[in-house]
Each structure stands twice: as structure tokens, then as C-alpha cells.
Scaffold this active site. Structure first.
Site, PDB file in Angstrom:
ATOM      1  CB  SER A 112      -0.978  -0.028   1.177  1.00 18.12           C
ATOM      2  OG  SER A 112      -1.892   1.040   1.092  1.00 18.12           O
ATOM      3  CG  HIS A 113       0.343   3.601   3.441  1.00 20.88           C
ATOM      4  ND1 HIS A 113      -0.487   2.530   3.616  1.00 20.88           N
ATOM      5  CD2 HIS A 113       0.865   3.871   4.657  1.00 20.88           C
ATOM      6  CE1 HIS A 113      -0.482   2.166   4.887  1.00 20.88           C
ATOM      7  NE2 HIS A 113       0.336   2.967   5.542  1.00 20.88           N
ATOM      8  CG  ASP A 276      -2.269   4.369  -1.437  1.00 26.21           C
ATOM      9  OD1 ASP A 276      -3.065   4.288  -2.395  1.00 26.21           O
ATOM     10  OD2 ASP A 276      -2.205   3.501  -0.547  1.00 26.21           O
ATOM     11  CG  ASP A 278      -2.613  -0.298  -2.625  1.00 29.67           C
ATOM     12  OD1 ASP A 278      -2.667   0.846  -2.132  1.00 29.67           O
ATOM     13  OD2 ASP A 278      -3.277  -1.257  -2.168  1.00 29.67           O
ATOM     14  CG  ASP A 280      -5.694   1.169  -0.937  1.00 33.52           C
ATOM     15  OD1 ASP A 280      -4.839   2.057  -0.745  1.00 33.52           O
ATOM     16  OD2 ASP A 280      -5.714   0.089  -0.310  1.00 33.52           O
ATOM     17  NE  ARG A 281      -3.733   4.069   3.321  1.00 29.04           N
ATOM     18  CZ  ARG A 281      -3.221   4.175   4.527  1.00 29.04           C
ATOM     19  NH1 ARG A 281      -2.691   5.312   4.930  1.00 29.04           N
ATOM     20  NH2 ARG A 281      -3.229   3.153   5.358  1.00 29.04           N
ATOM     21  CB  THR A 343      -9.336   0.154  11.327  1.00 31.28           C
ATOM     22  OG1 THR A 343      -9.709   1.361  11.991  1.00 31.28           O
ATOM     23  CG2 THR A 343      -8.381   0.483  10.199  1.00 31.28           C
ATOM     24  CB  SER A 364      -5.992   5.034   6.799  1.00 31.97           C
ATOM     25  OG  SER A 364      -5.780   4.702   8.154  1.00 31.97           O
ATOM     26  CE  LYS A 375      -7.337   1.604   2.122  1.00 31.79           C
ATOM     27  NZ  LYS A 375      -7.425   0.680   3.227  1.00 31.79           N
ATOM     28  NE  ARG A 495      -2.767   3.942  11.431  1.00 29.93           N
ATOM     29  CZ  ARG A 495      -1.765   4.251  10.620  1.00 29.93           C
ATOM     30  NH1 ARG A 495      -1.198   5.443  10.719  1.00 29.93           N
ATOM     31  NH2 ARG A 495      -1.320   3.397   9.716  1.00 29.93           N
TER      32      ARG A 495
END
Length: 542
Positions: A112-113, A276, A278, A280-281, A343, A364, A375, A495
Site C-alpha cells: 500500500s502506502h 498512494d 497501490d 486505494d487511498r 478498521t 486512513s 477502497k 494512532r
């Protein structure tokens, strides 16, 4: 020829909220990938002759892992594998392909990110037939299998040419290399008014989209510039690179600060956006106005009916527990259901499949809808573009109207990244032990009304998920939430989410950190953050 190769288990292959994520050198260990992939297939039934979708975000080791996955899939009886050209598919594009092809499932290669490169991060995630991440019962079975595996099956054959479109044979399995963007772009055309957005660009609307040298570059070039007519150069860092060009592909106000600075300058386009690693964000910043992920979810849910794909309205809204309550007020006004989940996008899957919700979001910077089961960063940007084109207002004006209607949830997330795991776990244990004694305590004008460890009961399948985040809720509706993230690969990420609701329009335009200053200070005091983490300040504030 199929070979059965003896192996020994690894003890560290428990999938997190988004699959198995580790540093690249760990995945490069002998049989590490093979063990995990074979364990995925050993945990599934009924896939003989079926279709498997495979793709990733193009990060370092993506191409090597794909060859292993294809050969193991062929040896285990899959009939067809569909792979994005070059091994590249965004996470939402994988989900879209699984759904459109009615595939058995898919393997997503991404962290991901997280940063990429030879010393960066890598990840493998299995998605089920609805296109969404495997639920906990599947990931638990995969992990159990990794701890007892003694062999894996693999086809001995030359590597597949994944850069050439077309069909090849790998053992008894057909491998189809497909255009990475085509299927996804066609889906977006069914959801949004491309003519209306195109007219906005023709009329002078301007934007910058930073693909962060990650997977959404090809998608953004095709959809934003080629199909919608955004000016050449609208897409920044549009070529996916194995190390993301040295970028940290997380679209937040630290790693995409240049976009924030541009949006706050006199050179600002109408919209600055990013996605991001991949895809999805998302990050949304209008001229002079940053949009928090929580506000973005609420605004998109309130305005989704303006887009053709959602003209019949929104059936319901789902949000992760740490996401602000802004969407709750939209759901209440629309008279639709609001679902608060742990989450992790996998928790939205049952709600989407049952038709209980249409729009989903998490803290996120993840937002999506029932078009896929992940997402989707570019989808969020396109919905914002469609809303902006339909309303003919700026991002700032839309946000101001929204707050005037629903009130404003001041909200911020403070991330303490790569802290010592023992210290982070000790903080959570200490805070969890103190929860019963917190109720009724006063800190100046703030009184704690409730304190608990969030648990979720899935209304569709009846499953229960406990220990999903520690909540401290105040009598005035404010709250502080603490949780450890499952998306990092080094140490632990703590977080902390801080939120306060403001109904008075005269008080809705304070700077966020100032508006939350007393709660921020209290978040340190209640949990002993500095004592347990040795950190006086967070690594990232969003």
C-alpha cells in the site's frame, strides 16, 4: 511438469489487516513466498479450473513474486490466471477485475502506502470472489497452514512474459496478460458523468494529481488527461517505479506537502489530489482548503446522488470506528443506516454484499463504494470532480455549505510511527486496564462519559471482532481513540484520533490543531504516550 518441493514453516506469516507485509529481504528468503502462497491455496476449496486475478503496485520484487504465484497456481489446479500488463494492477482494479470476470479470487502484491525498493516493504494479500480482502476466518486459516506446511507444488517452466498482451500456456493453466487500465476505466464511465467533467475542464477548471510514482499513474493519465481532457501535465509522477522514485507513497500532509503548499498558494489549481502506492487511498485539497478523510466521506455521501451511478441515492453509509462522526449526521438527515466497523476494508464487504450500504470510508484516507470491494483513491477523486462540476462551486464553498448544514467535526489523527513494539503494547495494556476507572473523571471542563474497548458484531454473518480500539468519550460528544495499526513492517505504529463536534457556524473556521488543543494534551496525559513510547510528538499529523 509439476514438482512437490519440501519446505519448512516460517513462524512470522500471520496476515494483518491488509495481508502479509514485511521488508523485501524477508520475502526473498528461501521458499518464503512459496510457503505463503501455497498456504493460501491450501486454505481454499473448489478452485479447480477457476480464474485467479494477479497484479500489484509495481514495487520492487513485484515481478519476481508474480512468476512464483503463477507457477504455484498452475500446479494447484487453477484453470486461468489474468495478470495486468507488467504485473501492474491497482488494488481497486484487481477488485474490479475479479468482479467483472466472476473470478474465484485474486492475489494482490502490495504494501500500500509503505516505501518500496530493495530495502523497502512488500506484501501479499488474498482477495475473495466478491473482490474484497479475505475475511478473518480465511486469513486465520492461512496463518494456521503456514505454521504446519511441509511442501509446496510448483510448475517447472520458463517465466511468463508479463509485458506482452495476449494468452500463453503455463502447464494446464491459461495465462492472460491484459491492459491494466481498460476494465477499470470502463467501470468509471458507468459511474460518473464524463461529459460534464470534460466540460468543466474545457471551461477552465484546473487540477494537479500526484500519482507519487506509484500504480495510479497509468490510470490517471488515461482517465484524467486522455478521456476527460485535463491539461497535459495534470498528472505528476505518473510513471510507476519499483522504489516509487524514492518517494514515500502515502498521500498525507507530510509526504505530499508540496501539494498542500501549492493549494495554499496564489498559484493553486481548483483541485489538488493524490493517491498512494497501490491506488486505494486519496488526498483531496481544494484551493485554500484541505479536506480531511472524514469530511470527504461525509461530503461525498451527501452529494453522491449527483453522479449518474448513484442517482437513486445511498442505501447506507459505513465508516471505520476511528473515522469522525461527520458521516453519521449525513446518514441521520438522509434517513439511512450508519454502520460503525473496525478498521480494515474487509469489514465493509458483508454490508456491501447485503446491500445495506453504498458508500464506505475509513480514517486512513480510504473511501469507496459498492462498485468494488476495496477502497479506491481515483474513484474518490472522480466523484469529487463530478460533484464540483455539477454544483459549480469550489471545494471550499462546498465544505462551508456542508458544515453550515451538518455542523463541523474537528478531527485529527496523530501517528507515532515505528515506536518500540514493547512500549506500544505496554501503553495499550495499561490504558485498557484503566478503562473501568476512567468513567466520570474530570479534566477541566471535560468529563469522561464512557471508556471502552471497541467490539463489533457483524449484522450480516453474526461474527464478532473484539479489541478493535480504545475509546475515551466525553460528555460533550468529544472523543479520543487509541489503536495500534496493522499496516507497518517495522516496530509499531500508534494512532491517536482526536475529535470534537462544533454546531455553531461562528466557531467552525478555527485551525484544527488549535480547536483540539486541550484534547490533544489530554490524549498524552490519559495514555502516558511519552512515558511508553519515548516520543513527545507524533511522526505525522493529518
Amino acid at each position: 511438469m509439476i514438482k512437490e518441493i519440501a519446505t519448512t514453516p516460517y513462524s512470522d506469516q500471520r496476515p494483518g489487516t491488509s495481508g502479509l507485509r514485511k521488508k523485501v529481504p524477508i520475502f526473498q528468503q528461501r521458499h518464503y513466498v512459496e510457503n505463503f502462497v501455497q498456504s493460501i491455496f491450501d486454505s481454499l476449496t473448489g478452485f479447480a479450473g477457476e480464474t485467479l486475478v494477479v497484479g500489484g503496485d509495481g514495487r520492487f520484487y513485484n515481478r519476481d513474486a508474480i512468476q512464483k504465484i503463477l507457477k504455484i497456481a498452475a500446479a494447484n489446479g487453477f484453470g486461468r490466471a489474468v495478470v495486468g500488463r507488467g504485473g501492474v494492477l491497482s488494488t481497486p482494479a484487481v477488485s474490479a477485475l475479479i468482479r467483472s470476470l466472476k473470478a474465484f479470487g485474486g492475489v494482490v502484491l502490495s504494501a500500500s502506502h509503505n516505501p518500496g525498493g530493495p530495502d523497502g516493504d512488500f506484501g501479499i494479500k488474498y482477495n475473495v470472489a466478491n473482490g474484497g480482502p479475505a475475511p478473518e476466518k480465511v486469513t486465520d486459516a492461512i496463518y494456521a497452514r503456514t505454521r504446519e506446511i511441509t511442501s509446496f507444488r510448483i510448475v517447472e517452466a520458463p517465466d511468463v512474459d508479463i509485458d506482452r498482451l495476449g494468452v500463453t500456456q503455463l502447464g494446464d493453466m491459461r495465462v492472460e496478460i491484459v491492459d491494466s487500465v481498460e476494465n477499470y476505466a470502463a467501470l468509471m464511465q458507468t459511474l460518473f458523468d464524463f461529459d460534464r467533467i470534460r466540460d468543466a475542464f474545457r471551461g477552465g477548471f484546473t487540477m494537479k494529481f500526484d500519482a507519487m510514482s506509484a500504480v495510479t499513474g497509468p490510470y490517471a493519465h488515461v482517465i484524467l488527461e486522455d478521456m476527460l481532457g485535463a491539461a497535459p501535465g495534470t498528472v505528476l509522477n505518473g510513471a510507476p517505479l519499483p522504489d516509487f522514485g524514492g518517494h514515500h507513497p502515502d498521500p498525507n500532509l507530510v509526504h505530499a506537502k508540496h501539494l498542500y503548499d501549492l493549494a495554499m498558494s496564489d498559484r493553486s489549481p481548483d483541485l489538488c489530489a493524490a493517491s498512494d502506492g497501490d491506488g486505494d487511498r486519496n488526498l483531496i485539497i481544494g484551493r485554500g482548503r484541505f479536506v480531511t478523510p472524514s469530511d470527504s466521506l461525509a461530503v461525498l455521501a451527501a452529494n453522491a446522488h449527483l453522479a449518474p451511478g448513484y442517482r437513486d441515492g445511498v442505501a447506507g453509509i459505513a465508516r471505520s470506528m476511528p473515522t469522525s462522526g461527520a458521516a453519521d449526521r449525513v446518514a441521520e438527515k438522509l434517513g439511512i443506516g450508519l454502520y460503525e466497523t473496525p478498521t480494515g476494508w474487509k469489514f465493509f464487504g458483508n454490508l456491501l454484499d447485503a446491500g445495506l450500504v453504498t458508500i464506505c470510508g475509513e480514517e486512513s484516507a480510504g473511501t469507496g463504494s459498492n462498485h468494488v470491494r476495496e477502497k479506491d483513491g481515483l474513484w474518490a477523486v472522480l466523484l469529487w470532480l463530478d460533484v464540483l462540476a455539477a454544483r459549480k462551486q469550489s471545494v471550499d464553498a462546498i465544505l462551508r455549505d456542508h458544515w453550515a448544514t451538518y455542523g463541523r467535526n474537528y478531527y485529527s489523527r496523530h501517528d507515532y510511527e515505528e515506536v518500540d513494539s514493547d512500549g506500544a503494547n505496554a501503553l495499550v495494556k495499561s490504558l485498557r486496564d484503566s478503562l473501568p476507572s476512567l468513567k466520570g473523571k474530570r479534566f477541566g471542563a471535560l468529563e469522561i462519559a464512557e471508556a471502552d474497548d471497541f467490539a463489533y458484531h457483524d449484522p450480516v454473518d453474526g461474527s464478532d471482532s473484539r479489541n478493535q480500539g480504545l475509546r475515551v468519550m466525553f460528555a460533550d460528544g468529544s472523543r479520543i481513540v487509541y489503536r495500534l495499526s496493522g499496516t507497518g513492517t517495522a516496530g509499531a505504529t500508534l494512532r491517536v484520533y482526536i475529535e470534537r463536534y462544533e454546531a455553531d457556524p461562528a466557531k467552525q473556521f478555527l485551525e484544527t490543531q488549535n480547536a483540539l488543543s486541550d484534547l490533544i494534551a489530554l490524549s498524552h496525559e490519559i495514555a502516558g504516550i511519552e512515558r511508553f513510547t519515548q516520543r513527545k510528538a507524533p511522526s505525522v499529523i493529518t
